[in-house]
Design an enzyme around this catalytic site. Structure first.
Site, PDB file in Angstrom:
ATOM      1  N   THR A 116       1.007  -1.136   0.161  1.00  0.00           N
ATOM      2  CA  THR A 116       0.107   0.037  -0.042  1.00  0.00           C
ATOM      3  C   THR A 116       0.916   1.263   0.006  1.00  0.00           C
ATOM      4  O   THR A 116       1.823   1.184   0.612  1.00  0.00           O
ATOM      5  CB  THR A 116      -0.862  -0.074   1.233  1.00  0.00           C
ATOM      6  OG1 THR A 116      -1.751  -1.174   1.180  1.00  0.00           O
ATOM      7  CG2 THR A 116      -1.420   1.279   1.379  1.00  0.00           C
ATOM      8  N   ARG A 144     -14.627  -7.062  -0.189  1.00  0.00           N
ATOM      9  CA  ARG A 144     -13.927  -6.808   0.981  1.00  0.00           C
ATOM     10  C   ARG A 144     -13.201  -5.363   0.673  1.00  0.00           C
ATOM     11  O   ARG A 144     -12.442  -5.067  -0.210  1.00  0.00           O
ATOM     12  CB  ARG A 144     -13.008  -7.619   1.396  1.00  0.00           C
ATOM     13  CG  ARG A 144     -12.069  -7.248   2.742  1.00  0.00           C
ATOM     14  CD  ARG A 144     -10.781  -6.632   2.433  1.00  0.00           C
ATOM     15  NE  ARG A 144      -9.997  -6.452   3.593  1.00  0.00           N
ATOM     16  CZ  ARG A 144      -8.660  -5.626   3.447  1.00  0.00           C
ATOM     17  NH1 ARG A 144      -8.513  -5.051   2.498  1.00  0.00           N
ATOM     18  NH2 ARG A 144      -8.120  -5.389   4.725  1.00  0.00           N
ATOM     19  N   GLY A 181     -10.787  -2.441   2.691  1.00  0.00           N
ATOM     20  CA  GLY A 181      -9.933  -2.026   3.799  1.00  0.00           C
ATOM     21  C   GLY A 181     -10.013  -0.930   4.441  1.00  0.00           C
ATOM     22  O   GLY A 181     -10.826  -0.244   4.283  1.00  0.00           O
ATOM     23  N   GLY A 185      -1.145  -1.563   6.702  1.00  0.00           N
ATOM     24  CA  GLY A 185      -1.160  -2.723   7.572  1.00  0.00           C
ATOM     25  C   GLY A 185      -2.547  -3.585   7.429  1.00  0.00           C
ATOM     26  O   GLY A 185      -2.911  -3.398   6.329  1.00  0.00           O
TER      27      GLY A 185
HETATM   28  N1  ASP Z   1      -4.316  -1.591   4.736  1.00  0.00           N
HETATM   29  C1  ASP Z   1      -4.532  -2.281   3.522  1.00  0.00           C
HETATM   30  C2  ASP Z   1      -5.606  -3.128   3.667  1.00  0.00           C
HETATM   31  O1  ASP Z   1      -6.126  -3.658   4.480  1.00  0.00           O
HETATM   32  C3  ASP Z   1      -3.250  -3.177   2.917  1.00  0.00           C
HETATM   33  C4  ASP Z   1      -1.754  -2.799   3.555  1.00  0.00           C
HETATM   34  O2  ASP Z   1      -1.711  -1.688   3.960  1.00  0.00           O
HETATM   35  O3  ASP Z   1      -1.315  -3.413   3.429  1.00  0.00           O
HETATM   36  O4  ASP Z   1      -6.699  -2.967   2.614  1.00  0.00           O
END
Ligand code: ASP
Length: 330
Positions: free
Chosen positions: A194, A222, A224, A246
């Protein structure tokens, strides 16, 4: 009229030497030096450095923070190294569903798109929603239609394909089958990458933006934390601007980005105290892995993470450049 031009001049004059600063991330996770080749590491660092310097030079020229954030993130979306735009992770069904958001700390205006599949630059679409629509978040087909109607470039979903993310999907699916626990056990290390940017512009505003492909093998639409204002992105001139990366479900439940700002605003914590508390105490206790980049209106920067690594870079108000990946070393 006269007073307008005098104050406009005063403002311009005042902002000429105003400080600017920027921090960016390219995702947090189990990023180990042992599993990185020198070539790969150099490629990540070079792209991070190029992006952070580009954003900084725009800010130096007086470009508003929201544009600097978008232009910086666009470079990272176009790089196949990161989980955003080209190089986005695959859904369970082998497609890409992208999320992005942006927030301006001065106006408290915000824009986001979620689950979009054909918009070339999701962060550009988030800016469009912020600046041109009466809404904050648009999703799926509607967001794509709105972006198309407003002239944003549309692409085929396969444009985001990369071999290494396909391999990550195969690995995640194999793990899911092995766990035979069905949906819910797919969380692995394949999602990371990300991207995000936080800036202080010459006008004294702080702005945050985030763009992602989400989580490998995600299903059922889904979404995030990245497109959710308050979770993955937040900005408030009176406290700070935050972009997170995250395990999104935790960042939503703990309202991470807004919580960091609230701790500064209401508890009087410094930027690094507030960000450190949320990332290294609250999220660790909850077992939510990841990190944030954060900036306050004085240009202080904090980049805490509780995972093994976080791709990150920053340029301070003094012009000091950092580019780092692992916990212990630049
Ligand atoms: N935070 C992002 C999500 O859960 C993924 C990531 O930051 O690695 O979609």
């Amino acid at each position: 009229m006269l007073s307008f031009s005098i104050s406009a001049f005063a403002h311009e004059h005042q902002s000429e030497n105003a400080p600017v600063a920027i921090a960016i991330h390219g995702g947090a996770g189990t990023i180990l030096k042992s599993s990185m080749t020198p070539e790969k590491e150099a490629a990540y660092k070079a792209t991070l450095e190029q992006a952070v310097k580009h954003g900084y030079s725009l800010l130096k020229q007086g470009v508003p923070g929201e544009q600097a954030v978008v232009e910086t993130i666009k470079l990272l979306e176009q790089s196949p190294l990161f989980n955003a735009g080209v190089g986005a992770v695959y859904t369970f069904d082998g497609k890409h569903e992208l999320d992005a958001s942006i927030m301006h700390g001065g106006t408290k205006n915000a824009g986001a798109v979620a689950g979009v599949t054909t918009i070339k630059s999701p962060i550009e679409a988030a800016l469009l929603v912020m600046e041109s629509s009466p809404h904050v978040m648009l999703s799926g087909k509607g967001a794509e239609q709105y972006a198309a109607e407003n002239g944003l470039e549309q692409v085929d979903n396969t444009m985001f394909d990369t071999e290494f993310r396909k391999h990550a999907l195969d690995k995640a699916k194999a793990r899911m089958a092995q766990a035979s626990a069905g949906y819910g056990s797919q969380q692995g290390n394949e999602r990371f990458g990300t991207v995000g940017a936080v800036v202080l512009d010459k006008q004294g505003n702080i702005v945050a933006g985030t763009s992602t492909g989400g989580m490998t093998a995600k299903r059922y639409g889904r979404i995030g934390d990245s497109p959710i204002i308050g979770a993955g992105t937040y900005a408030d001139n009176e406290s700070c601007a935050v972009s997170a990366t995250g395990h999104g479900e935790f960042f939503i439940r703990y309202h991470v980005a807004a919580d960091i700002c609230a701790r500064m605003k209401y508890q009087g914590l410094s930027l690094s105290e507030a960000a450190g508390k949320v990332v290294n105490d609250i999220l660790v206790e909850a077992k939510g892995d990841g990190g944030v980049i954060a900036i306050d209106s004085a240009g202080n920067i904090a980049m805490p993470f509780n995972s093994k690594g976080m791709y990150r870079a920053s340029i301070s108000t003094d012009g000091d450049v950092t580019v780092a990946i692992y916990k212990d070393a630049l």
